[in-house]
Design an enzyme around this catalytic site. Structure first.
Site, mmCIF file in Angstrom:
data_model
loop_
_atom_site.group_PDB
_atom_site.id
_atom_site.type_symbol
_atom_site.label_atom_id
_atom_site.label_comp_id
_atom_site.label_asym_id
_atom_site.label_seq_id
_atom_site.Cartn_x
_atom_site.Cartn_y
_atom_site.Cartn_z
ATOM 1 N N HIS A 34 -7.335 6.045 10.177
ATOM 2 C CA HIS A 34 -6.193 5.408 9.504
ATOM 3 C C HIS A 34 -6.684 4.648 8.263
ATOM 4 C CE1 HIS A 34 -2.167 3.089 10.180
ATOM 5 N NE2 HIS A 34 -2.306 3.547 8.957
ATOM 6 N N ARG B 94 3.544 7.279 11.341
ATOM 7 C CA ARG B 94 3.032 6.798 12.616
ATOM 8 C C ARG B 94 2.873 8.000 13.546
ATOM 9 N NH1 ARG B 94 1.537 3.227 10.176
ATOM 10 N NH2 ARG B 94 1.974 1.003 10.380
ATOM 11 N N ASN C 57 0.818 -1.215 0.000
ATOM 12 C CA ASN C 57 0.000 0.000 0.000
ATOM 13 C C ASN C 57 0.854 1.268 0.000
ATOM 14 O OD1 ASN C 57 0.911 -0.076 2.613
ATOM 15 N ND2 ASN C 57 -1.071 -0.529 3.529
ATOM 16 N N GLN D 131 -4.995 3.554 18.443
ATOM 17 C CA GLN D 131 -5.992 3.372 17.388
ATOM 18 C C GLN D 131 -6.945 2.259 17.800
ATOM 19 O OE1 GLN D 131 -3.524 5.024 13.556
ATOM 20 N NE2 GLN D 131 -4.105 2.907 13.538
HETATM 21 P P1 NDP Z 1 10.479 1.945 3.517
HETATM 22 O O1 NDP Z 1 11.115 0.938 4.403
HETATM 23 O O2 NDP Z 1 10.474 1.754 2.047
HETATM 24 O O3 NDP Z 1 11.082 3.364 3.797
HETATM 25 C C1 NDP Z 1 11.370 3.816 5.069
HETATM 26 C C2 NDP Z 1 12.529 4.743 4.934
HETATM 27 O O4 NDP Z 1 12.720 5.362 6.208
HETATM 28 C C3 NDP Z 1 13.845 4.055 4.578
HETATM 29 O O5 NDP Z 1 14.373 4.709 3.456
HETATM 30 C C4 NDP Z 1 14.671 4.261 5.828
HETATM 31 O O6 NDP Z 1 16.013 4.507 5.571
HETATM 32 C C5 NDP Z 1 14.104 5.533 6.352
HETATM 33 N N1 NDP Z 1 14.427 5.825 7.739
HETATM 34 C C6 NDP Z 1 14.397 4.982 8.782
HETATM 35 N N2 NDP Z 1 14.742 5.645 9.888
HETATM 36 C C7 NDP Z 1 15.000 6.922 9.531
HETATM 37 C C8 NDP Z 1 15.406 8.069 10.249
HETATM 38 N N3 NDP Z 1 15.642 8.019 11.552
HETATM 39 N N4 NDP Z 1 15.574 9.231 9.555
HETATM 40 C C9 NDP Z 1 15.353 9.271 8.225
HETATM 41 N N5 NDP Z 1 14.967 8.192 7.493
HETATM 42 C C10 NDP Z 1 14.792 7.045 8.151
HETATM 43 O O7 NDP Z 1 8.962 2.069 4.069
HETATM 44 P P2 NDP Z 1 7.686 2.671 3.367
HETATM 45 O O8 NDP Z 1 8.061 3.891 2.625
HETATM 46 O O9 NDP Z 1 6.936 1.610 2.651
HETATM 47 O O10 NDP Z 1 6.810 3.039 4.653
HETATM 48 C C11 NDP Z 1 7.280 4.001 5.588
HETATM 49 C C12 NDP Z 1 6.386 3.970 6.824
HETATM 50 O O11 NDP Z 1 5.099 4.435 6.479
HETATM 51 C C13 NDP Z 1 6.148 2.568 7.397
HETATM 52 O O12 NDP Z 1 7.167 2.168 8.273
HETATM 53 C C14 NDP Z 1 4.846 2.741 8.118
HETATM 54 O O13 NDP Z 1 5.069 3.143 9.454
HETATM 55 C C15 NDP Z 1 4.171 3.859 7.361
HETATM 56 N N6 NDP Z 1 3.028 3.366 6.599
HETATM 57 C C16 NDP Z 1 1.814 3.930 6.816
HETATM 58 C C17 NDP Z 1 0.715 3.455 6.169
HETATM 59 C C18 NDP Z 1 -0.620 4.082 6.366
HETATM 60 O O14 NDP Z 1 -1.609 3.444 6.054
HETATM 61 N N7 NDP Z 1 -0.713 5.296 6.859
HETATM 62 C C19 NDP Z 1 0.789 2.313 5.262
HETATM 63 C C20 NDP Z 1 2.137 1.877 4.998
HETATM 64 C C21 NDP Z 1 3.192 2.356 5.694
HETATM 65 P P3 NDP Z 1 17.054 3.491 4.984
HETATM 66 O O15 NDP Z 1 16.323 2.394 4.337
HETATM 67 O O16 NDP Z 1 17.775 4.355 4.005
HETATM 68 O O17 NDP Z 1 17.838 3.049 6.140
#
Ligand code: NDP
Length: 386
Positions: free
Chosen positions: A333, A285, A147, A314
């Protein structure tokens, strides 16, 4: 034979739908970057139907029962003595969605003697105490990418809604008014603004790509830098931290996972360094932002708007301040639970279950915790306390 405990949100107040607004879904078999959408051996549901609510059962009942497994589905998860708590004691597998999370705390994991697998039908497994799962050898898996684009579309929608003052203007229509001045006195163009994302993973990068045609300046911070070719293609400015990025931005969108590094990141201190009148969009989140600091910043005018779909806990209680704070565009959500997304994560859940029962390896991109350690995508994106 396994007992599968599935915690899903309630059916619509008017009952489970008998008809739908549209007859089909576009066929998507790859995500950006090439990963395939879920590939279970079969599905027993109609894509486009409501699967994430109790009667939808993620389309799993006939598959599980035909294999001799037991499926228990409930929405009752939080109160003392909930069905979730009662059924958890001998469950082998727990499935829930981040939209209606079954909080698998360390206490609950200690009581769940048979628990071997916790599946997030969606993305984001922070409702599971990962340290406790690691200690107990429980596998945690989620349906990575299912998603991400759904959420990115929601972020774009919310960005435009806030900047253009859409929701208050819509309300004037509902109220029978034609109050143009009231509508436009907080309405701007996005064009020319500086937009930054905290994290440029699947969602963050998809947001950047979708906003690029709006002729905005694009910024990002992430633990790992994107390839130079992507930075150049989209004209991105990289910043080494959120603190370094936000003073430059008119709009900030949060797309990082919740873990100890990001919890409480957007508190009074960081928000004070943002431009007065910046907009903050958080579909990642809730706990990445400090609940009361957001409320204060909207009331003082430091933030011109806040939108998102993630809350803590939630479901959010009726008196949660984010329901009544000024200039917000919150939804429940829902961003990652469109009917389109549900079809993908129901199929992904089925794929994970098929692998688990067959003893075949899970896709690396679905694994968060496995064999007593962070694994697969989890090892890349999450960190643990210990
Ligand atoms: P990804 O794993 O593709 O991307 C997460 C990114 O966050 C990675 O590039 C990671 O860095 C980076 N990251 C982690 N920690 C840090 C930090 N401290 N500072 C900066 N960047 C950081 O996940 P998605 O993009 O698919 O999803 C992201 C989040 O969105 C999920 O974890 C979830 O909590 C939320 N989400 C919400 C949904 C909703 O319905 N509202 C649905 C799906 C997800 P790197 O990999 O470079 O280490």
């Amino acid at each position: 034979m396994a007992k599968v405990l599935c915690v899903l949100y309630d059916d619509p107040v008017d009952g489970y739908p008998k008809t739908y607004a549209r007859d089909d879904l576009p066929k998507i078999d790859h995500y950006p970057g090439g990963q395939t959408t879920p590939t279970p051996q079969g599905i027993d549901f109609t894509p486009g139907h409501l699967l994430g609510s109790v009667s939808g059962e993620l389309g799993l009942r006939s598959y599980l029962e035909s294999q001799g497994h037991t499926l228990v589905v409930t929405s009752d998860k939080d109160r003392e003595g909930s069905v979730f708590d009662q059924e958890l004691v001998d469950a082998d597998i727990v499935i829930s969605q981040p939209f209606w999370p079954a909080y698998l705390t360390a206490e609950r994991i200690a009581k769940a003697e048979n628990l071997k697998l916790a599946i997030t039908a969606g993305i984001g497994s922070d409702h599971v105490d990962l340290d406790a799962a690691i200690a107990k050898g429980i596998t945690v898996a989620e349906v990575t990418y299912c998603n991400s684009i759904s959420v990115a579309e929601h972020v774009v929608m919310m960005t435009l809604s806030l900047v253009r003052n859409y929701l208050p203007s819509y309300k004037w229509v509902l109220d029978g008014g034609w109050n143009i001045a009231d509508c436009v006195s907080r309405s701007y163009d996005l064009e020319g603004m500086q937009v930054g994302t905290v994290a440029a993973g699947r969602i963050g990068l998809a947001v950047l790509r979708r906003l690029a045609p709006f002729d905005v300046g694009l910024h990002y911070t992430d633990r790992h830098r994107l390839p130079e070719s992507v930075e150049q293609e989209l004209g991105l400015t990289w910043h080494e931290s959120a603190a370094a990025m936000v003073p430059h931005c008119d709009v900030v969108t949060i797309n990082a996972p919740l873990h100890p590094e990001t919890e409480g990141l957007f508190g009074d201190e960081l928000i004070a360094t943002m431009k007065r009148g910046a907009y903050l969009i958080n579909t990642a989140r809730a706990k990445i932002a400090d609940r009361d600091a957001i409320d204060r910043a909207l009331r003082s005018g430091q933030l011109a708007g806040y939108a998102g779909d993630v809350w803590y806990p939630q479901p959010a209680p009726a008196d949660h301040p984010w329901r009544t704070m000024p200039h917000h565009g919150m939804t429940p959500h829902i961003s990652g639970s469109s009917l389109s997304a549900q079809a993908r994560y129901a199929a992904g859940t089925r794929e994970i279950l098929e692998n688990f029962f067959a003893g075949t390896p899970q896709r690396d991109e679905y694994l968060i915790v496995d064999k007593g350690a962070l694994a697969g995508v989890g090892a890349h994106s999450y960190s643990v306390k210990s």
